[in-house]
Design an enzyme around this catalytic site. Structure first.
Site, PDB file in Angstrom:
ATOM      1  N   THR A 192       0.851  -1.188   0.000  1.00  0.00           N
ATOM      2  CA  THR A 192       0.000   0.000   0.000  1.00  0.00           C
ATOM      3  C   THR A 192       0.891   1.244   0.000  1.00  0.00           C
ATOM      4  OG1 THR A 192      -1.772  -1.182   1.141  1.00  0.00           O
ATOM      5  CG2 THR A 192      -1.846   1.226   1.218  1.00  0.00           C
TER       6      THR A 192
ATOM      7  N   GLY B  67     -10.098   2.092  -2.183  1.00  0.00           N
ATOM      8  CA  GLY B  67      -8.661   2.038  -2.361  1.00  0.00           C
ATOM      9  C   GLY B  67      -7.989   1.295  -1.226  1.00  0.00           C
ATOM     10  N   GLU B  68      -6.764   1.669  -0.911  1.00  0.00           N
ATOM     11  CA  GLU B  68      -5.924   1.056   0.131  1.00  0.00           C
ATOM     12  C   GLU B  68      -5.414  -0.323  -0.287  1.00  0.00           C
ATOM     13  OE1 GLU B  68      -7.915   0.754   3.939  1.00  0.00           O
ATOM     14  OE2 GLU B  68      -8.464   2.873   3.990  1.00  0.00           O
ATOM     15  N   GLY B  69      -5.996  -0.908  -1.330  1.00  0.00           N
ATOM     16  CA  GLY B  69      -5.731  -2.293  -1.706  1.00  0.00           C
ATOM     17  C   GLY B  69      -6.858  -3.216  -1.260  1.00  0.00           C
TER      18      GLY B  69
END
Lengths: 356, 356
Positions: free
Chosen positions: B65, B321-323
């Site tokens: 990340t 997001g963030e993964g």
């Protein structure tokens, strides 16, 4: 026995609206742009409503894979011979099938149930490798008369409920349904046609992969079964008895049991969702305990999901059954539970909220 | 340093066609109706091609990340203040963010990288809680000139490659990308517009959730950035430098590194896929190592996936997001690997094949 069935049906209550609301309020405080975890938030809310807690647990997972055979195969509705049903049960016991592999990744146990396979599986049952709730050596050919008696249909439903009762006593907190039965897309399409009122031709697909000609034949066989048996769409037990299957009844029972014991249940593809249609018809609130795992490639599945008002979590072009889509979806369900159990709020994490 | 970048780019080879074919032949023998595991089979084939084996391993999983800030936020393009970027990095370190929770369910480690957060995170780096590849305290405002220098863009790409090199030496066999950076949908839309030739208005969405007026303003800011900087769509490093971001360059580098070291890489949502567009532009074969995790709710993401020719595994209305989407998809990828590694064939399982 059937008084027990109707007692369970009467005992199914809606999911808690209050806990759903509490969960939503809490999820809105998590340190993320509001709603940005999409469907995970909806599942987290549902889990909270089902279990009446802000810390839902879905750690002890079981896929119940129900097996049965179908007299209708003598009409040539499947690409595979009937012997494949017991052969696949053996494969489940050996751990070599897709459901074994996918359940392992999901951290779930697979419970295989003989609901009515047309073969002697008593040795496997004695060794404790499968559960035996065998009703008969396959259903009768529904193109010639009822697939089973009303008593058998009730027994199939009660079997699923009883299995769930046992699993709940063991602490199971997430269930999934699965099926094995050569020919079982045929009764599933029949159930969908009867309960939805849609034409058979619209809700019947290729199952394991039959030719155009075999598909025409399958549609005619289902139409004949409905014409001969005249199942009463207002009486789901009658529908199961006349054009259903033992494992489909068992699956419907698992779903009723899950709703009764307030355990979320991940519903697999076409055959499992036929069971879900019967469960919903018997106990409308049971749908609130269901999580649709995936959208199957089997054509009629979309109509089943539409009937139930369920949005599937996955769309991976699966059309296998066994509970494989449900096993894959269990991980998403666990993720949703962990989101509400473990994530920090804006306040706890010391993160600023939106400024504009 | 940049000679290293171009050496890696030149070293990226296509995925093995021969191993893909071997995998397909093998998967066709599994005891299931042919093709009935849908997208899992396609992923299994890809994994076999990437790792050149019929027993692909995706056991050691890492989500990288990448965090960075963006000068363009001074144009009012985000709903959240810039301080949220370092605050969320702290949340990642505490384990209270969505990516921590979802990566744990996936069995993945989260590696947080400071690529250019506009705050002093050196204490976290010294404690080993994040990796520091900090290029600057955020990019410059791309509506006023280039976001970064060409040298900084190359460093961002090389950072991602270097991180992957370290992880591969530790035995990591499945990578995923993630991002954190207030304002970073803005450079991502800019990159998409430049590389695809699509109008800015078509590829720009609401990010964390901005108003109609703020969206108009965001579109104008991106148009201005492109007009002022005139990024060269034939020169991806120039595009990254003029209208990109440090964490986006880092993500592109992770993908290039994954392709170079022959490790499959699960690409998260809008920001990660902007990185993927840059990686593909630099090394066309890198796309063969990518697995698109999900389709984001951020409007332009569909066009990115279309550009890359990738079909996302999930569609869960995520836009965080963030993964997070990549972490969720890792479980599907592991399931696909286990399908080819562990399932039995018709012959081995003693199951009859289709008869008609």
């Amino acid at each position: 026995m059937s008084s027990d069935l109707y007692r369970v049906i009467a005992g199914i209550k809606p999911v808690s609206v209050e806990w759903r609301r509490k969960a939503k309020d809490y999820l809105d405080q998590l340190a993320i742009p509001r709603g940005s975890l999409g469907d995970l938030l909806a599942i987290a809310e549902q889990l909270s409503g089902v279990q009446e807690t802000l810390k839902p647990s879905v750690k002890r997972k079981v896929v119940v894979t129900m097996a049965g055979d179908h007299g209708i195969v003598s009409e040539g509705v499947s690409a595979f011979p009937q012997e494949v049903t017991p052969q696949m049960v053996s494969n489940f016991v050996r751990g070599g099938a897709a459901i074994n592999v996918l359940a392992e990744v999901a951290g779930a146990r697979v419970v295989v149930v003989d609901m009515g396979v047309a073969a002697d599986l008593s040795a496997l049952a004695r060794e404790g490798k499968i559960l035996s709730y065998k009703i008969d050596q396959g259903t009768r050919n529904m193109a010639m008369g009822p697939a089973m008696t009303r008593e058998q249909a009730e027994r199939a439903l009660e079997s699923g409920i009883e299995i769930v009762g046992g699993l709940v006593r063991e602490g199971v907190d997430l269930l999934a349904t699965g099926d094995m039965g050569i020919g079982n897309t045929t009764p599933s399409s029949a159930i969908l046609a009867v309960l939805s009122g849609r034409p058979v031709g619209q809700v019947t697909g290729r199952g394991t992969g039959i030719s155009d000609q075999a598909l025409e034949n399958k549609i005619r066989a289902i139409e004949k079964a409905i014409d001969i048996n005249l199942p009463d769409p207002k009486d789901p037990v009658d529908v199961l008895a006349r054009v259903g299957g033992f494992e489909i009844g068992g699956i419907a029972g698992v779903i009723l049991g899950a709703a009764y014991y307030r355990v979320p249940v991940v519903v697999d593809g076409f055959i499992s969702t036929a069971g879900a249609l019967l469960a919903r018809a018997l106990a409308p609130d049971s749908v609130q305990y269901m999580i649709a795992a995936h959208r199957s490639l089997e054509y009629g599945h979309q109509f089943m999901l539409e009937e139930l008002g369920l949005k599937p979590l996955l769309n991976l072009n699966l059309r296998l059954g066994e509970g494989t889509g449900a096993a894959l979806a269990m991980n998403i369900v666990e993720s949703a539970a962990q989101v509400i159990c473990k994530m920090l709020t804006f306040q706890d994490a010391g993160v600023d909220g939106p400024g504009i």
